[in-house]
Scaffold this active site. Structure first.
Site, short mmCIF file in Angstrom:
data_model
loop_
_atom_site.label_atom_id
_atom_site.label_comp_id
_atom_site.label_asym_id
_atom_site.label_seq_id
_atom_site.Cartn_x
_atom_site.Cartn_y
_atom_site.Cartn_z
N PRO A 126 0.54 -1.37 0.09
CA PRO A 126 -0.24 -0.12 0.16
C PRO A 126 0.65 1.57 0.03
CG PRO A 126 -1.39 -1.69 1.43
CD PRO A 126 0.19 -2.12 1.04
N TYR A 127 2.24 0.92 0.53
CA TYR A 127 2.49 1.99 0.89
C TYR A 127 3.27 2.71 0.02
CZ TYR A 127 6.85 5.21 2.06
OH TYR A 127 6.68 6.94 2.29
N VAL A 128 3.93 1.78 -1.42
CA VAL A 128 4.65 1.77 -2.45
C VAL A 128 3.25 2.35 -4.08
CG1 VAL A 128 5.46 0.66 -4.19
CG2 VAL A 128 6.45 0.02 -2.01
#
Length: 257
Positions: free
Chosen positions: A160-162
Site C-alpha cells: 500500500p505504501y508503494v
C-alpha cells in the site's frame, strides 16, 4: 530570523507532518529563510514545541493541529494562513504514514486504508484547499508533495505504501499540467531513506531493513531530515521558477543506478 536574502523571504508557507522529522526540519528551515509558516500535524504538543522554537529564534509560526485525511482540518489550516499572515504562497505537503514487513495478502484492510488516507487522500485534500487560494491571489504559488523512492519502484516497504507514493507522483504531475499556465508550480520529492521517527519505527520492527535501505544508496547512508527540507525549500522558492511537474530525487543516489 529571516533576512531579505532568505530564499523564502515574506512568503507564507504551509507544512504538513510538521511535528517531527522532515516536516519539523522544514518548519525551522523555512522560517530561517524568511517565511511565515503554518504548521499542521496531529500531535499538538510536539507541534507547539516546534512553533515555540521558531518563535524564540525570531521567526513567525502558528500551529494548526489536525489530520490531513480530514478535508475540514486542511481547510482550517489554509484559512489560518489567510487570517494570520494574509495568504498562502507555498506549501510542503509532507505528512505520511509507512509500514513494512507484512506481505500484501496478510495485511489488514485497516492498514491499507490508513496508508492511502494519509499519503494519498492527504495530498488530495491539501491540493484541493491550497490551489484555490493561490488562484484567487493572482500571484500563483508553489507546492511540493513528499513522495519516495517507493513512488518509483518496490523498495521493501508495504505494497500500500508503494502504491500510495506512486499516486502522489501522479497527482503532482496532473496538477502541474493543469495549473502551470496559471502560475502554480507543483513538484514532488522522491525521498530516500531518511533518519526520522517514522523510519526508526519501521527499522525497529524490521531490523534487517536498515542495511537494505543504506546499501542501495551511492552514499551508503541515510539522509538527515534537513537535507530533504533544503530541497523542499528550493522548490518552494522563486529560485526554482522554471521547475514544475518533476519528481526530484533526494535519495543519496538510490535511483541513479
Amino acid at each position: 530570523m529571516g533576512t531579505e536574502q532568505g530564499m523564502l523571504h515574506d512568503k507564507v508557507t504551509m507544512i504538513t507532518g510538521a511535528s517531527s522529522g522532515i516536516g519539523a526540519a522544514a518548519a525551522r528551515l523555512f522560517a530561517a529563510e524568511g517565511a511565515a509558516v503554518v504548521l499542521m500535524a496531529r500531535r499538538a504538543g510536539k507541534l507547539d514545541s516546534v512553533v515555540a522554537e521558531i518563535s524564540r529564534a525570531g521567526g513567525r509560526a502558528v500551529a494548526v493541529p489536525g489530520d490531513v485525511a480530514r478535508s475540514e482540518d486542511v481547510a482550517r489550516a489554509v484559512h489560518t494562513a489567510i487570517t494570520e499572515f494574509g495568504g498562502l504562497h507555498a506549501a510542503f505537503n509532507n505528512a505520511g504514514f509507512a509500514t513494512a514487513g507484512t506481505d500484501l495478502h496478510e495485511m489488514d484492510d485497516e492498514v491499507y486504508e490508513h496508508t492511502m488516507d494519509v499519503n494519498v487522500r492527504g495530498v488530495w485534500n491539501c491540493l484541493r484547499q491550497q490551489i484555490p487560494v493561490m488562484l484567487q491571489s493572482g500571484a500563483g504559488g508553489a507546492i511540493v508533495n513528499t513522495s519516495s523512492v517507493a513512488g518509483l519502484r518496490g523498495t521493501g516497504a508495504s505494497a500500500p505504501y508503494v502504491a500510495a507514493k506512486h499516486a502522489v507522483i501522479g497527482l503532482t504531475k496532473a496538477a502541474a499540467l493543469e495549473y502551470g499556465e496559471r502560475g502554480i508550480r507543483v513538484n514532488a520529492l522522491v525521498v530516500g531513506s531518511t533518519r526520522t521517527e517514522m523510519m526508526d519505527e519501521v527499522v525497529s520492527a524490521n531490523p534487517a531493513l536498515e542495511h537494505e535501505f543504506v546499501v542501495r544508496t551511492a552514499q551508503k547512508r541515510m539522509a538527515v531530515p534537513v537535507e530533504v527540507a533544503q530541497a523542499a525549500a528550493w522548490l518552494c522558492s522563486d529560485r526554482s521558477s522554471f521547475v514544475t511537474g518533476t519528481a526530484m530525487p533526494v535519495d543519496g543516489g538510490c535511483t541513479g543506478s
